[in-house]
Design an enzyme around this catalytic site. Structure first.
Site, mmCIF file in Angstrom:
data_model
loop_
_atom_site.group_PDB
_atom_site.id
_atom_site.type_symbol
_atom_site.label_atom_id
_atom_site.label_comp_id
_atom_site.label_asym_id
_atom_site.label_seq_id
_atom_site.Cartn_x
_atom_site.Cartn_y
_atom_site.Cartn_z
ATOM 1 N N GLY A 71 3.995 -15.894 -15.829
ATOM 2 C CA GLY A 71 2.749 -16.439 -15.421
ATOM 3 C C GLY A 71 1.919 -17.161 -16.725
ATOM 4 O O GLY A 71 1.368 -18.039 -16.677
ATOM 5 N N GLY A 80 -2.217 -12.765 -13.797
ATOM 6 C CA GLY A 80 -1.010 -13.942 -13.831
ATOM 7 C C GLY A 80 -1.618 -15.170 -13.351
ATOM 8 O O GLY A 80 -3.040 -15.437 -13.243
ATOM 9 N N ASP A 81 -0.784 -16.374 -13.165
ATOM 10 C CA ASP A 81 -1.135 -17.553 -12.861
ATOM 11 C C ASP A 81 -1.588 -17.631 -11.298
ATOM 12 O O ASP A 81 -1.892 -18.535 -11.092
ATOM 13 C CB ASP A 81 0.158 -18.553 -13.387
ATOM 14 C CG ASP A 81 1.454 -18.083 -12.492
ATOM 15 O OD1 ASP A 81 1.568 -16.960 -12.737
ATOM 16 O OD2 ASP A 81 2.213 -18.844 -11.710
ATOM 17 N N THR A 140 7.555 -13.704 -7.212
ATOM 18 C CA THR A 140 6.237 -14.365 -6.690
ATOM 19 C C THR A 140 6.657 -15.191 -5.441
ATOM 20 O O THR A 140 7.497 -16.017 -5.493
ATOM 21 C CB THR A 140 5.384 -15.031 -7.973
ATOM 22 O OG1 THR A 140 5.034 -14.190 -8.893
ATOM 23 C CG2 THR A 140 4.437 -15.889 -7.433
ATOM 24 N N GLY A 177 7.287 -17.757 -11.298
ATOM 25 C CA GLY A 177 7.919 -17.612 -12.696
ATOM 26 C C GLY A 177 7.067 -16.855 -13.601
ATOM 27 O O GLY A 177 5.988 -16.173 -13.115
ATOM 28 N N ARG A 181 -4.419 -7.406 -16.118
ATOM 29 C CA ARG A 181 -3.579 -8.380 -16.622
ATOM 30 C C ARG A 181 -3.515 -9.385 -15.232
ATOM 31 O O ARG A 181 -3.015 -8.971 -14.058
ATOM 32 C CB ARG A 181 -2.380 -8.096 -16.945
ATOM 33 C CG ARG A 181 -1.462 -9.543 -17.458
ATOM 34 C CD ARG A 181 -0.570 -9.829 -16.163
ATOM 35 N NE ARG A 181 0.347 -11.071 -16.626
ATOM 36 C CZ ARG A 181 1.007 -11.664 -15.692
ATOM 37 N NH1 ARG A 181 0.972 -11.405 -14.397
ATOM 38 N NH2 ARG A 181 1.709 -12.580 -16.067
HETATM 39 N N1 GLY Z 1 3.822 -15.632 -11.570
HETATM 40 C C1 GLY Z 1 3.373 -14.262 -11.487
HETATM 41 C C2 GLY Z 1 2.565 -13.881 -12.517
HETATM 42 O O1 GLY Z 1 3.252 -13.956 -13.787
HETATM 43 O O2 GLY Z 1 1.819 -12.973 -12.489
#
Ligand code: GLY
Length: 313
Positions: free
Chosen positions: A233, A209-210, A179, A231, A207
């Site tokens: 997420g 992510g963060d 990322t 990292g 899905r």
């Molecule tokens: N940090 C990226 C994800 O987990 O989607």
């Protein structure tokens, strides 16, 4: 007093193998150079982080834009967020499949829409209506990632009932977390942040992510700090980590220490792995990771530094 602009970028935090170090360093340096073109001529932090992230999305080394990890169905699904610390305006896209540079669409949302998020087809329609050309999902898929997905699915075969397939948690830090993100301070004293990702390898379709979640993978407020994380997420979003870190800068501690504390918190609280870049409106910054390596670059007036590890000072 004149304000000296600062740009910090990252290109993922994981156990980056030796034979991929050069590509990572080249990628973050190119991104820093591109973002600096904006800052160096007096442009905004917001424009600078957008340009830096576009370069990282265009670089197949990273898990963003073309060359991202594939989801369980063999498709690229992208998330991105951008935030302006001066106004707290943000723009985010999630689960988009036909945008080469999701950060460009995120920026259009920030600038041209009363909303903060558009997802999936609605985000693509918004982007197209605002002058962004859509691509085919196949245009974002690389042969290397097809092979990577095949190998992963062969190793972690599911039960055939459509359950999510995941590597055991202990082995996740060995997986790539590429990322990307950027934080910047401009000559007007404003800060901004952006984060972009293809998410996790073999993720379930849909899905999120963060990275594109406000306060989780990205945050910016002139009164505290700009942050971008990388990292795994799920732990990062459960801790709302970017806002957690930014708020602590506001209460007076140095970003370099808060960045390290954020990584300790991620590890201790949820056994999470990743990295963070953090920058305040005084130009003080922190870079930290709890993984073996993290690709980063810092650009200030007349000086660029890049590395693959960051030690606590
Ligand atoms: N940090 C990226 C994800 O987990 O989607």
């Amino acid at each position: 007093m004149p304000i000296n602009p600062v740009l910090v970028v990252h290109g993922g935090a994981w156990d980056i193998p030796d034979d991929m170090v050069e590509a990572h360093l080249k990628g973050v340096r190119n991104a820093a150079t591109s973002g600096w073109r904006v800052l160096g001529r007096g442009g905004s932090a917001l424009d600078a982080v957008e340009e830096a992230v576009v370069v990282l999305e265009d670089d197949e080394t990273f898990d963003a834009g073309r060359g991202s990890f594939l989801n369980r169905d063999g498709k690229v699904q992208l998330d991105a967020f951008i935030m302006d610390g001066a106004t707290l305006r943000g723009g985010g896209v999630g689960c988009v499949e036909r945008l080469r540079n999701p950060v460009r669409a995120a920026r259009k949302i920030l600038s041209d829409s009363p909303h903060v998020y558009f997802v999936a087809e609605g985000a693509e329609r918004f982007a197209e209506a605002h002058g962004i050309t859509l691509c085919r999902n196949e245009d974002l898929v690389t042969p290397k990632e097809i092979e990577r997905l095949k190998a992963y699915q062969a190793q972690y075969a599911g039960d055939g009932n459509g359950k999510d397939l995941f590597a055991p948690s202990g082995s996740r830090e060995m997986l790539s977390h590429d990322t990307v993100g950027a934080v910047a301070l401009d000559s007007q004293g404003n800060i901004a942040a952006s984060t972009s990702t293809g998410g996790t390898l073999n993720k379930a379709p849909g899905r999120l992510g963060d990275s594109s979640l406000i306060g989780c993978g990205c945050y910016a407020d002139n009164l505290s700090a700009a942050a971008s994380t990388t990292g795994w997420g799920e732990p990062i979003m459960k801790l709302v980590l970017a806002k957690w870190a930014a708020d602590r800068v506001q209460s007076g501690s140095l970003p370099e220490w808060i960045a390290q504390e954020a990584m300790n918190y991620l590890k201790q609280r949820l056994d999470g792995n990743g990295g963070i870049i953090l920058l305040d409106a005084k130009g003080r910054f922190g870079i930290a990771h709890n993984t073996p390596r993290m690709a980063w670059a810092i650009q200030t007036s007349g000086k660029q530094e890049a590395g693959i590890q960051r030690d606590v000072k």
